[in-house]
Design an enzyme around this catalytic site. Structure first.
Site, PDB file in Angstrom:
ATOM      1  N   GLY A 133      99.545  95.975  23.726  1.00 31.77           N
ATOM      2  CA  GLY A 133      98.139  95.761  24.023  1.00 31.77           C
ATOM      3  C   GLY A 133      97.764  96.429  25.321  1.00 31.77           C
ATOM      4  O   GLY A 133      98.500  97.270  25.845  1.00 31.77           O
ATOM      5  N   GLY A 134      96.614  96.032  25.866  1.00 33.78           N
ATOM      6  CA  GLY A 134      96.122  96.672  27.065  1.00 33.78           C
ATOM      7  C   GLY A 134      97.005  96.471  28.277  1.00 33.78           C
ATOM      8  O   GLY A 134      97.006  97.282  29.191  1.00 33.78           O
ATOM      9  N   PHE A 135      97.779  95.355  28.328  1.00 32.31           N
ATOM     10  CA  PHE A 135      98.574  95.054  29.502  1.00 32.31           C
ATOM     11  C   PHE A 135     100.064  95.293  29.304  1.00 32.31           C
ATOM     12  O   PHE A 135     100.871  94.941  30.151  1.00 32.31           O
ATOM     13  CB  PHE A 135      98.355  93.598  29.928  1.00 32.31           C
ATOM     14  N   GLY A 136     100.480  95.858  28.195  1.00 26.71           N
ATOM     15  CA  GLY A 136     101.890  96.165  28.031  1.00 26.71           C
ATOM     16  C   GLY A 136     102.378  95.932  26.618  1.00 26.71           C
ATOM     17  O   GLY A 136     101.588  95.830  25.672  1.00 26.71           O
ATOM     18  N   LYS A 182     106.992  89.525  26.958  1.00 30.19           N
ATOM     19  CA  LYS A 182     105.832  90.346  27.288  1.00 30.19           C
ATOM     20  C   LYS A 182     106.170  91.161  28.531  1.00 30.19           C
ATOM     21  O   LYS A 182     106.336  90.614  29.623  1.00 30.19           O
ATOM     22  CB  LYS A 182     104.614  89.463  27.534  1.00 30.19           C
ATOM     23  N   LEU A 219     107.396  94.110  19.023  1.00 31.93           N
ATOM     24  CA  LEU A 219     106.530  93.361  18.114  1.00 31.93           C
ATOM     25  C   LEU A 219     105.106  93.894  18.129  1.00 31.93           C
ATOM     26  O   LEU A 219     104.381  93.764  17.151  1.00 31.93           O
ATOM     27  CB  LEU A 219     106.522  91.877  18.503  1.00 31.93           C
ATOM     28  N   GLY A 220     104.704  94.472  19.250  1.00 35.35           N
ATOM     29  CA  GLY A 220     103.345  94.989  19.353  1.00 35.35           C
ATOM     30  C   GLY A 220     103.065  95.417  20.772  1.00 35.35           C
ATOM     31  O   GLY A 220     103.904  95.299  21.665  1.00 35.35           O
ATOM     32  N   VAL A 263     105.187  93.909  23.799  1.00 36.78           N
ATOM     33  CA  VAL A 263     105.859  92.638  23.519  1.00 36.78           C
ATOM     34  C   VAL A 263     107.075  92.924  22.648  1.00 36.78           C
ATOM     35  O   VAL A 263     106.976  93.636  21.645  1.00 36.78           O
ATOM     36  CB  VAL A 263     104.916  91.641  22.816  1.00 36.78           C
ATOM     37  N   ASP A 266      89.082  85.816  27.108  1.00 34.71           N
ATOM     38  CA  ASP A 266      89.507  86.968  26.288  1.00 34.71           C
ATOM     39  C   ASP A 266      89.966  86.504  24.913  1.00 34.71           C
ATOM     40  O   ASP A 266      91.006  86.917  24.403  1.00 34.71           O
ATOM     41  CB  ASP A 266      90.620  87.743  26.988  1.00 34.71           C
TER      42      ASP A 266
END
Length: 813
Positions: free
Chosen positions: A506-509, A525, A503-504, A511, A622
């Site tokens: 980001g900075g931490f992994g 996630k 799905l997408g 999804v 955040d």
């Protein structure tokens, strides 16, 4: 008995009268107050005056069943009927339509050049919005579709060459209340390969790339599921472009706005307004030649920006001067060509007929002045061929101007000439990168194999320790009661973390979408090992979200720990994140103002719950557009609590040497000194609010020229009384302006420098829910403006997913 015939006669009379409602004849002219209605009641023709300019009147066509009066064609736009006169619109015996004033002077007329009287001729308004003059034998000798003003309607065909005798450009209004001929026009050029331009006077303002020969040039889908098809057809030696819509679609039209943009609009019956479906130019560097010679607009970036073509470098500080070659061409046969895929071909090309691909390449290779070429085999594409030519060979003998890399739509390969030294440097660069990488990989593999067994034992101990903490942790006085999900079940649910399920990221992994054994859709996630989110952050996110229950917070369903893997299982939200809509030129039309205002209020309520109404005071730290998820009804849910902190008792603020978050959304006291409180989230909310109103990212310096960021831009417009210019153009015409400007005011209150000056979330929710609540005047946000010399550093850091800065220890995301 005679009385029976009276109602029959009246009925026949009414039937005859209704049938004539869509027709004008020599014996039935149109006068002020009369209206001609198309057979299906879709369009109307009559006399009208603009709301803010009633001195003049015109004859035009508008939508009959739409409450917002929308004009699609005007006969006498440059010859209005003055207030001292009345008019008459009539079909003459010579089969022409004529508009006369009260003195009998002709203000507007068609010119069909029929000298003899043609019995049975009538002007008929069709359900397509086309006004036609039709002879008694059914032949149309004139139609308004051939004489457009500023609007293109479905099924209207427009010539793709200015040499066509039927060619007439679309011309915008001069202003919002002045429908006379304006400066901007939309049409084609005279080249043999069709191109579409928006012109500002005689200067090009925007250009659609040269036609590739495709029968269906584009297919667009609206947020309602309707499709619009852009097709090209050839009639003899001429080409025409036509827009059609799928059955059951709402009313749709394309309008050349007086500001020079083409807006494709669909009627939204729920909000009783026109929604912007598409818009061209879609962003600033999409304008004609905005990136200069040998520069191109990269529309595939999250923020479209100007770049130099391969083998070129910037010729100045900005792209107004374009780009120049890094190495000059030698023209000794050693220069080479590189392939640039998915490009918008430049303007000012030379069309060479009847060439194969190899012949086209040789045409360019043999001439030192040729900088690039493009080729299309029209017959192999099943396309319409050029007249007498089944190929399309384009070459560029001078500068490459108005080049682009579009995110979608028409694109093709562009073959660019570069010097042999540039090509060799590129190969050497690749070798310099690849060889050390291979060597490092071998070394790392050896280290990995040597440490693997030791690492397994250590991780096992860490995971056991974490599980004990998760199982024992209490929020308030209640257990978390959050289920642990097996790793094998997650593998099955996500199809082994298939790229199709992603799905997408980001900075931490990353999804992934997954479907559990019971059929429940979830979002998984998967934290990457190099993400920086360790055991403490993982534990933090689990225990925080587990007991938070609010409709504007994402719901955590479970977690999984397996060897190196740390996974969180959330509820699945089909519309993903806010930034995917807000900053996408094609998707942002799905966020009308009602949806945006609902998102703003939902985020505010969620923060109020975290700060005040939950068991403990929780600081998110955040908050940003990518951490706002949208459900099926576009309701917002705050997500990603890995960086959140709990305040207990009378604790009001805290200090940290480990500053985490996203640069641009951080409050001044947090980003520079490490102090954070509930007012830090308030600042982030203010930034997010300004982004939602404007459709711009906080880090959009090229869209706010002369300003380091969106806050400085918004403040400048606010103090100058021009805050309306901040509003996203896709919602500007349909939104309640007072409500939007109130949101801008609240946003500026939230981003004030001093934390105590920012209102608490309880006050913000009240301000948003009560339009009569008085708002204090915001203070100038000097935090950014006093650091104007750091603007370049801002631009450098803003777009990154992970930043390491020397303020303290910044770990941005």
């Amino acid at each position: 008995m005679d009385m029976i015939y009276v109602p029959v006669f009246i009925l026949l009379f009414l039937i005859c009268f209704c049938k004539s409602d869509d027709r004008l004849t020599p014996t039935k002219p149109l006068y002020p107050g009369d209206t001609l209605i198309s057979d299906g009641g879709i369009f109307a023709l009559g006399f009208f005056s603009l709301k803010n300019s009633s001195a003049n009147s015109y004859v035009g066509i508008w939508y009959n069943q739409i409450p917002e009066r929308t004009y699609v064609w005007v006969a006498n736009r440059d010859s209005p009927i003055t207030s001292s006169s009345s008019g008459k619109f009539v079909v003459t015996n010579n089969s022409d339509l004529v508009l006369l004033d009260s003195k009998g002077s002709t203000l507007w007329t068609t010119s069909n050049n029929i000298t003899s009287e043609a019995a049975g001729t009538a002007a008929t308004l069709l359900d397509t919005g086309n006004l036609v003059i039709r002879l008694s034998n059914g032949t149309d000798i004139w139609q308004s579709f051939h004489y457009p003003t500023d609007t293109l309607l479905p099924n209207m065909s427009a010539p793709l060459s200015s040499k066509n005798k039927l060619y007439r450009p679309f011309v915008a209004w001069r202003g919002p209340d002045d429908l006379s001929t304006g400066d901007y026009s939309l049409g084609s050029d005279s080249s043999l390969v069709p191109q579409v331009f928006i012109w500002n006077g005689t200067r090009p303002y925007w250009r659609r790339a040269a036609w590739t020969g495709a029968l269906v040039n584009n297919v667009y889908q609206s947020n309602t599921g309707s499709f619009m098809f852009e097709t090209v057809e050839r009639r003899g030696a001429e080409f025409y472009i036509t827009y059609t819509v799928s059955n059951g679609s709402p009313n749709m039209r394309a309008k050349l706005h007086y500001t020079g943009t083409v807006k494709v609009l669909t009627w939204n019956s729920k909000s009783s307004s026109w929604d912007v479906f598409m818009e061209y130019p879609s962003h600033s560097c999409d304008s004609y030649a905005s990136c200069g010679p040998f520069g191109y607009c990269d529309g595939t970036e999250a923020i479209p920006t100007c770049k130099c073509l391969d083998g070129f470098e910037s010729a100045g500080r900005n792209y107004s001067l374009g780009c120049r070659r890094k190495k000059e061409l030698k023209c000794d046969g050693t220069d080479s060509f590189i392939t640039l895929p998915g490009m918008k071909t430049p303007d000012k090309f030379l069309y060479i007929r009847n060439r194969s691909f190899d012949q086209c390449a040789e045409e360019c290779r043999s001439k030192c002045s040729c900088n690039a070429y493009a080729y299309a085999n029209l017959s192999s594409l099943g396309s319409l061929d050029m007249v007498g030519d089944s190929s399309r060979c384009l070459v560029w003998m001078g500068e490459l101007v108005d080049t682009g890399k579009p995110a979608g739509g028409v694109s093709e390969n562009l073959y660019l000439r570069i010097s042999s030294s540039s090509a060799n440097e590129k190969k050497i660069l690749i070798l310099k990168i690849v060889l050390p990488a291979v060597a490092c990989l071998l070394v790392l593999t050896c280290i990995y194999l040597g440490c693997k067994s030791q690492g397994k034992r250590r991780r096992k101990g860490q995971n056991t320790h974490m599980l004990k903490h998760l199982n024992a942790y209490k929020l308030g006085n209640e257990d978390t009661e959050l289920p642990s999900v097996g790793f094998e079940e997650i593998l099955t649910a996500t199809n082994n973390f298939s790229a199709c399920n992603m799905l997408g990221k980001g900075g931490f992994g990353k999804v992934y979408k997954g479907i559990l054994e019971d059929g429940m859709e979830v979002a998984v996630k998967r934290l990457s090992m190099g993400s920086g989110q360790g055991i403490e952050e993982f534990r933090n996110e689990v225990v925080l979200i587990a007991k938070l229950q609010h409709r504007n917070l994402v719901r955590l369903l479970g977690y999984c720990i397996h060897e190196d893997e740390k996974l969180l299982i959330y509820e699945y939200l089909p519309n993903r994140s806010l930034d995917a809509f807000l900053f996408d030129a094609t998707k942002k039309i799905m966020l009308d103002w009602l949806s945006r205002f609902m998102v703003i209020k939902g985020i505010a309520r969620g923060l109020l719950y975290l700060h005040q109404d939950s068991r403990l005071t929780i600081i998110h730290r955040d908050l940003k557009a990518s951490n706002i998820l949208l459900d099926a009804q576009m309701s917002p849910k705050i997500s990603d609590f890995g960086m959140a902190r709990i305040f207990g008792g009378n604790e009001q603020q805290a200090n940290t040497n480990r500053v985490v978050g996203t640069y641009g959304y951080m409050s001044p006291e947090y980003g520079m000194e490490g102090y954070f409180s509930v007012k830090s989230d308030t600042y982030s909310f203010g930034v997010l609010l300004l982004e939602i109103v404007s459709g711009l990212r906080i880090s959009s310096p090229h869209l706010t020229m002369g300003f380091p960021n969106l806050i400085a831009y918004a403040w400048s417009l606010w103090v100058d009384g021009n805050a309306r210019e901040l509003v996203d153009r896709s919602v500007l015409e349909s939104c309640p302006l007072d409500e939007v400007l109130r949101c801008v005011h609240i946003g500026l209150l939230c981003v004030q420098d001093h934390p105590n000056a920012r209102p608490p979330m309880s006050s913000i929710v009240f301000m948003l829910e009560n339009e009569t609540a008085l708002l204090p005047a915001p203070e100038k946000p000097t935090y950014f403006t006093i650091r104007s010399h750091e603007a370049e550093d801002w631009r450098k850091y803003m777009g990154r997913s992970e930043n390491n800065m020397s303020i303290t220890t910044l770990e941005g995301r």
